[in-house]
Scaffold this motif. Structure first.
Motif, PDB file in Angstrom:
ATOM      1  N   LYS A  49       5.704 -82.131-104.013  1.00 15.95           N
ATOM      2  CA  LYS A  49       4.522 -81.354-103.651  1.00 15.95           C
ATOM      3  C   LYS A  49       3.683 -81.056-104.880  1.00 15.95           C
ATOM      4  O   LYS A  49       4.203 -80.917-105.990  1.00 15.95           O
ATOM      5  CB  LYS A  49       4.941 -80.045-102.988  1.00 15.95           C
ATOM      6  N   CYS A  50       2.391 -80.932-104.665  1.00 11.15           N
ATOM      7  CA  CYS A  50       1.469 -80.623-105.752  1.00 11.15           C
ATOM      8  C   CYS A  50       0.396 -79.664-105.264  1.00 11.15           C
ATOM      9  O   CYS A  50      -0.158 -79.829-104.170  1.00 11.15           O
ATOM     10  CB  CYS A  50       0.819 -81.893-106.294  1.00 11.15           C
ATOM     11  N   GLU A  51       0.113 -78.695-106.131  1.00 14.89           N
ATOM     12  CA  GLU A  51      -0.924 -77.719-105.814  1.00 14.89           C
ATOM     13  C   GLU A  51      -1.755 -77.458-107.059  1.00 14.89           C
ATOM     14  O   GLU A  51      -1.216 -77.397-108.159  1.00 14.89           O
ATOM     15  CB  GLU A  51      -0.278 -76.403-105.348  1.00 14.89           C
TER      16      GLU A  51
ATOM     17  N   SER B  51      -2.740 -84.829 -97.782  1.00 10.19           N
ATOM     18  CA  SER B  51      -3.529 -83.753 -98.362  1.00 10.19           C
ATOM     19  C   SER B  51      -3.940 -82.798 -97.262  1.00 10.19           C
ATOM     20  O   SER B  51      -4.952 -83.011 -96.587  1.00 10.19           O
ATOM     21  CB  SER B  51      -4.748 -84.331 -99.079  1.00 10.19           C
TER      22      SER B  51
ATOM     23  N   HIS C 226      -4.093 -79.160-102.258  1.00  9.82           N
ATOM     24  CA  HIS C 226      -2.733 -79.683-102.150  1.00  9.82           C
ATOM     25  C   HIS C 226      -2.744 -81.191-101.922  1.00  9.82           C
ATOM     26  O   HIS C 226      -3.546 -81.702-101.132  1.00  9.82           O
ATOM     27  CB  HIS C 226      -1.981 -79.019-100.985  1.00  9.82           C
TER      28      HIS C 226
ATOM     29  N   ASN D  66       0.499 -83.905-101.435  1.00 13.85           N
ATOM     30  CA  ASN D  66       1.921 -84.159-101.431  1.00 13.85           C
ATOM     31  C   ASN D  66       2.179 -85.655-101.374  1.00 13.85           C
ATOM     32  O   ASN D  66       1.335 -86.435-100.917  1.00 13.85           O
ATOM     33  CB  ASN D  66       2.575 -83.457-100.235  1.00 13.85           C
TER      34      ASN D  66
END
Lengths: 113, 118
Positions: B22-24, B68, B73, B75
């Motif tokens: 995950k990315c934020e 997205s 975000h 992912n």
């Protein structure tokens, strides 16, 4: 297609010595140019960037780079290297109006005490 | 405050499993990316999303599926993991070059997620 070449895979310098890391880009027009540094186990941190104007750009940590259109180069320099500068350095280019960066293969810098 | 954060930082798994990273980002950027860094440190773009819309999809196996949910975000889901998927995956964000806000392509990177497939 864009490409970025970093001819030196490894460079070792003594602490206090000057440093120059080479970068050549391949792109017809003037690209956006960047230097990033990656310390072990870390992400990439921007050192400096060139978009237009003055061809000598100053960055963080005492680094500078010079854009030379005639040589398609954007070499990174530092007058006196510190042991903490040991890291992997990446040159990158982006096309004006584009939406991604192309990275070189990186140069690993080792600093001898 | 972390500008671009990825989880997990380390991931060890068996071949054939499915995993997600995950990315934020809290920078207010509208473009996000996934880059793969191999064992030789070579960085290659995989995907890019602008305002939840896929704009770059490089030659990546369809076992990799980005998602997205919103522009903060992005992912990455990987199915049927293979040994060759072992790498460090970096998330990054930027303002869109067409945003009109004077952005010129600078990427802000997360700290990376090291995936090891056994």
């Amino acid at each position: 297609a864009q490409s970025v070449t970093q001819p030196d895979i490894h460079i070792t310098v003594s602490e206090g010595a000057s440093l120059e890391l080479r970068c050549n880009y391949s792109y017809g027009a003037t690209p956006y140019l960047f230097w990033y540094v990656q310390s072990p186990g870390q992400g990439l941190q921007l050192l400096l960037k060139y978009f237009s104007g003055d061809t000598l750009v100053q960055g963080i940590k005492g680094f500078e780079a010079e854009f030379k259109r005639s040589q398609s180069s954007f070499n990174l320099r530092k007058p006196s290297v510190h042991w903490s500068d040991a890291a992997e350095y990446f040159c990158a280019s982006g096309r004006r109006g584009g939406n991604k960066l192309t990275f070189g293969t990186g140069t690993q810098l080792k600093v001898e005490l | 405050d972390t500008a671009v954060s990825q989880t997990p930082k380390y991931l060890v798994t068996q071949m054939g499993n499915d995993k997600s990273i995950k990315c934020e980002q809290n920078l207010g950027h509208d473009t996000m990316y996934w880059y793969k860094q191999d064992s030789k440190k070579f960085l290659k773009i995989m995907f890019s999303y602008n305002n939840k819309e896929l704009i770059i999809n490089e030659t990546v196996p369809n076992r990799f599926s980005p998602k997205s949910p919103d522009k903060a975000h992005l992912n990455l889901h990987i199915n049927s993991l293979e040994l060759g998927d072992s790498a460090v995956y970096f998330c990054a964000s930027s303002l869109a070059l067409t945003s009109g806000r004077g952005h010129t392509g600078e990427l802000f990177f997360g700290e990376g997620s090291r995936l090891t497939v056994l």
